[in-house]
Design a protein around this motif. Structure first.
Motif, PDB file in Angstrom:
ATOM      1  N   GLY A   1       0.563  15.239 -49.072  1.00 31.68           N
ATOM      2  CA  GLY A   1       1.608  14.469 -48.410  1.00 31.68           C
ATOM      3  C   GLY A   1       1.096  13.762 -47.172  1.00 31.68           C
ATOM      4  N   SER A   2       0.211  14.427 -46.424  1.00 27.59           N
ATOM      5  CA  SER A   2      -0.367  13.802 -45.232  1.00 27.59           C
ATOM      6  C   SER A   2      -1.230  12.606 -45.594  1.00 27.59           C
TER       7      SER A   2
ATOM      8  N   ALA B   1      15.088   9.557 -57.692  1.00 25.20           N
ATOM      9  CA  ALA B   1      14.254   8.474 -58.227  1.00 25.20           C
ATOM     10  C   ALA B   1      12.819   8.542 -57.734  1.00 25.20           C
ATOM     11  N   PHE B   2      12.530   9.418 -56.757  1.00 28.08           N
ATOM     12  CA  PHE B   2      11.183   9.491 -56.205  1.00 28.08           C
ATOM     13  C   PHE B   2      10.147   9.872 -57.259  1.00 28.08           C
ATOM     14  N   TYR B   3      10.491  10.844 -58.098  1.00 32.51           N
ATOM     15  CA  TYR B   3       9.506  11.344 -59.059  1.00 32.51           C
ATOM     16  C   TYR B   3       9.115  10.272 -60.091  1.00 32.51           C
TER      17      TYR B   3
ATOM     18  N   LEU C   1      -6.119  23.120 -53.410  1.00 26.66           N
ATOM     19  CA  LEU C   1      -5.745  24.110 -52.397  1.00 26.66           C
ATOM     20  C   LEU C   1      -4.501  24.864 -52.850  1.00 26.66           C
ATOM     21  N   PRO C   2      -4.265  26.057 -52.319  1.00 25.10           N
ATOM     22  CA  PRO C   2      -3.111  26.833 -52.773  1.00 25.10           C
ATOM     23  C   PRO C   2      -1.785  26.289 -52.263  1.00 25.10           C
ATOM     24  N   GLY C   3      -0.803  26.219 -53.174  1.00 28.93           N
ATOM     25  CA  GLY C   3       0.592  25.991 -52.874  1.00 28.93           C
ATOM     26  C   GLY C   3       0.928  24.964 -51.819  1.00 28.93           C
ATOM     27  N   VAL C   4       1.676  25.441 -50.817  1.00 29.78           N
ATOM     28  CA  VAL C   4       2.206  24.568 -49.769  1.00 29.78           C
ATOM     29  C   VAL C   4       1.084  23.881 -49.000  1.00 29.78           C
ATOM     30  N   LEU C   5      -0.044  24.571 -48.811  1.00 34.55           N
ATOM     31  CA  LEU C   5      -1.163  23.973 -48.075  1.00 34.55           C
ATOM     32  C   LEU C   5      -1.671  22.726 -48.784  1.00 34.55           C
ATOM     33  N   GLY C   6      -1.837  22.811 -50.099  1.00 36.50           N
ATOM     34  CA  GLY C   6      -2.303  21.656 -50.849  1.00 36.50           C
ATOM     35  C   GLY C   6      -1.297  20.526 -50.859  1.00 36.50           C
ATOM     36  N   LEU C   7      -0.024  20.862 -51.065  1.00 29.46           N
ATOM     37  CA  LEU C   7       1.011  19.837 -51.057  1.00 29.46           C
ATOM     38  C   LEU C   7       1.091  19.133 -49.705  1.00 29.46           C
ATOM     39  N   THR C   8       0.923  19.897 -48.636  1.00 33.23           N
ATOM     40  CA  THR C   8       0.986  19.307 -47.298  1.00 33.23           C
ATOM     41  C   THR C   8      -0.171  18.346 -47.062  1.00 33.23           C
ATOM     42  N   LEU C   9      -1.362  18.731 -47.502  1.00 32.23           N
ATOM     43  CA  LEU C   9      -2.511  17.838 -47.352  1.00 32.23           C
ATOM     44  C   LEU C   9      -2.297  16.558 -48.153  1.00 32.23           C
TER      45      LEU C   9
ATOM     46  N   GLY D   1       5.056  15.522 -51.309  1.00 34.95           N
ATOM     47  CA  GLY D   1       4.064  16.456 -50.804  1.00 34.95           C
ATOM     48  C   GLY D   1       4.509  17.212 -49.575  1.00 34.95           C
ATOM     49  N   LEU D   2       5.194  16.536 -48.658  1.00 33.02           N
ATOM     50  CA  LEU D   2       5.576  17.162 -47.396  1.00 33.02           C
ATOM     51  C   LEU D   2       6.901  17.905 -47.471  1.00 33.02           C
ATOM     52  N   ALA D   3       7.625  17.766 -48.576  1.00 31.57           N
ATOM     53  CA  ALA D   3       8.937  18.415 -48.681  1.00 31.57           C
ATOM     54  C   ALA D   3       8.832  19.929 -48.522  1.00 31.57           C
ATOM     55  N   SER D   4       7.820  20.537 -49.139  1.00 34.81           N
ATOM     56  CA  SER D   4       7.676  21.992 -49.042  1.00 34.81           C
ATOM     57  C   SER D   4       7.369  22.422 -47.616  1.00 34.81           C
TER      58      SER D   4
END
Length: 499
Positions: free
Chosen positions: A139-140, A317-319, A129-137, A202-205
């Motif tokens: 992260g969820s 240290a998360f990464y 998925l594009p950008g923030v949408l994919g990262l949010t999914l 994932g949810l940071a953005s």
């Protein structure tokens, strides 16, 4: 009519579909994450002709910087020099979306071309998925995994008593239940850590998009500035480039125990430019710390990822904790094993749920067939993409419709012919595709290659091929204690109680 039996039935059907989709996405996330552990190794394997070296001189870095800036038509917004480090002994030059390899003298070679590595990043980071949408999914899904780990542990009243109980030779339901519980319990600390860090990344953005209008006047970069620093905006008038060679020379003298990893510029060769060195800190879990330098090559104080507030160091240290990039190949192998175990836990959890539905007199053969299509179809689709990217047939955005199209096709087949043994067919197909990939690779680059990493990747793919053959040739089912067949369609029913 609201509240009618038909309405309730439709809601339950929708609920099952959503649960299956969420579990399928979580499975694909874990499967792609298992492969993503070796993203650097895959990139090196995809271009084995590129020269590799452990160290580079400051003068060569300056040469590569000048050569990279000369390749672009206008001043790039961001400009990076990736220095050779353990695990990725190559120098790269990146100007916004363009990137090249460079040799030990700083002369530019061909462009970086790693379509398989890039595809894994697209799937694991964004689920295409594009950008923030994919990262949010993504992260969820990490949050969902945290909830599953926590609730699973709380749901086991005999957690310690049954810690070593594994009844694999009993009925299918008991075998799957014990496998699910034991693996889930023993690996739960790392599952939790990986899920937590993945959810945060994932949810940071999404959090920054939501909170930036309140706290930083809509500037998402400023929202992260207290942790990762920020780029200083200034005049775009031409100016001499901040000298990376002088900065690196001083860095080696002042910090001999640290390992320079990246030299980065924001608006290079302008009056408003900013420049810094990202350095690895051995024996630290953080991914590194940033050391800015000025137009004379003088170093500034570190950003604070290594010595700042505890929260800042923890986030740094998360990464490494999520991707397993802090301990060499041994840690990477352990993370890959954890990824496979996470896939086993997800798969066994769905199998147990299907068993229990059958016990209650509500078998779901089509749902079981759909789940098999996701599990084994996802693996086969990845094998197809491995072959087409390695052979140069396809790459880039064209891989997205190919992957989902293959997965949808297998799902449709599973519903049209739910009695097919998809596991055996797709596992054998996956093994065949991996075999073709290895054959093409050997024919193109030779059986004996100078790079050890090439043989390492080939060996890993060979192990995966053998695993698929074992799964493909294993019998489709075995007799259960109550005489029912544990086939691909009808979930098994066992009278024994689960632990």
């Amino acid at each position: 009519m609201l509240g009618s039996s038909a309405w309730v039935a439709s809601l339950l059907q929708a609920h099952r579909a959503v649960a299956l989709a969420a579990s399928g996405l979580l499975y694909l996330l874990c499967l792609s994450g298992t492969l993503m552990v070796f993203h650097d190794e895959f990139a090196r394997w995809e271009q084995p002709q590129i020269s590799e070296f452990e160290q580079v001189t400051p003068a060569a870095v300056a040469t590569a910087t000048a050569a990279g800036l000369a390749r672009v038509d206008e001043t790039p917004h961001h400009f990076f020099i990736g220095l050779p480090v353990s695990g990725m002994p190559r120098m790269t030059v990146t100007a916004d979306a363009q990137n090249w390899y460079a040799n030990a003298d700083g002369q530019l070679l061909g462009p970086v071309h790693a379509p398989w590595r890039d595809w894994l990043e697209t799937l694991h980071y964004y689920l295409t998925l594009p950008g923030v949408l994919g990262l949010t999914l993504v992260g969820s899904l990490g949050v969902m995994m945290i909830a599953l780990v926590g609730s699973g542990l709380l749901a086991l009243p005999r957690l310690f008593r049954d810690a070593f109980r594994l009844r694999l030779r009993r009925s299918s339901q008991l075998a799957w239940t014990d496998l699910h519980n034991r693996v889930g319990v023993w690996a739960s600390p790392m599952f939790f850590a990986i899920a937590l860090t993945g959810a945060a990344i994932g949810l940071a953005s999404a959090v920054s998009q939501a909170m930036a209008p309140t706290f930083s006047e809509g500037d998402t970069g400023a929202f992260f500035a207290p942790i990762f620093g920020s780029d200083m905006e200034g005049s775009e008038a031409p100016a001499p480039l901040a000298p990376a060679d002088r900065a690196l020379t001083r860095f080696h003298a002042e910090y001999p125990d640290l390992i320079p990893w990246y030299v980065s510029y924001h608006e290079p060769a302008t009056e408003g430019q900013s420049a810094e060195i990202l350095a690895k800190h051995p024996r630290r879990l953080i991914y590194g710390d940033n050391y800015a330098f000025d137009d004379a090559g003088q170093l500034q104080e570190p950003l604070g990822l290594s010595n700042g507030p505890l929260g800042q160091q923890l986030i740094a240290a998360f990464y490494p904790l999520h991707f397993g990039s802090y301990g060499g190949l041994v840690i990477k192998a352990a993370y890959a094993l954890l990824g496979l175990l996470a896939c086993v836990v997800i798969h066994s959890g769905l199998r147990i749920w299907l068993f229990k539905r059958a016990q209650r007199g509500r078998p779901s053969p089509r749902l079981a067939a759909a789940w098999n299509a996701i599990v084994w179809g996802g693996l086969a689709a990845l094998a197809v993409l491995l072959l087409v990217t390695r052979s140069g047939l396809l790459g880039g955005q064209s891989l997205i419709p190919l992957f989902w199209g293959l997965l949808v096709a297998v799902l449709v087949l599973s519903q049209w012919q739910p009695g097919l043994d998809l596991r055996r067919g797709l596992c054998n197909a996956t093994a065949l595709l991996i075999g073709f990939t290895l054959a093409w690779d050997v024919a193109t680059h030779g059986l004996l290659h100078r790079l050890t990493v090439v043989h390492g990747v080939r060996g890993g793919l060979g192990l995966l091929l053998l695993l698929c053959l074992v799964l493909g040739w294993r019998r489709p089912g075995r007799r259960l204690s109550d005489g029912q067949q544990d086939g691909p369609v009808q979930p098994a029913v066992s009278s024994a109680s689960s632990s």
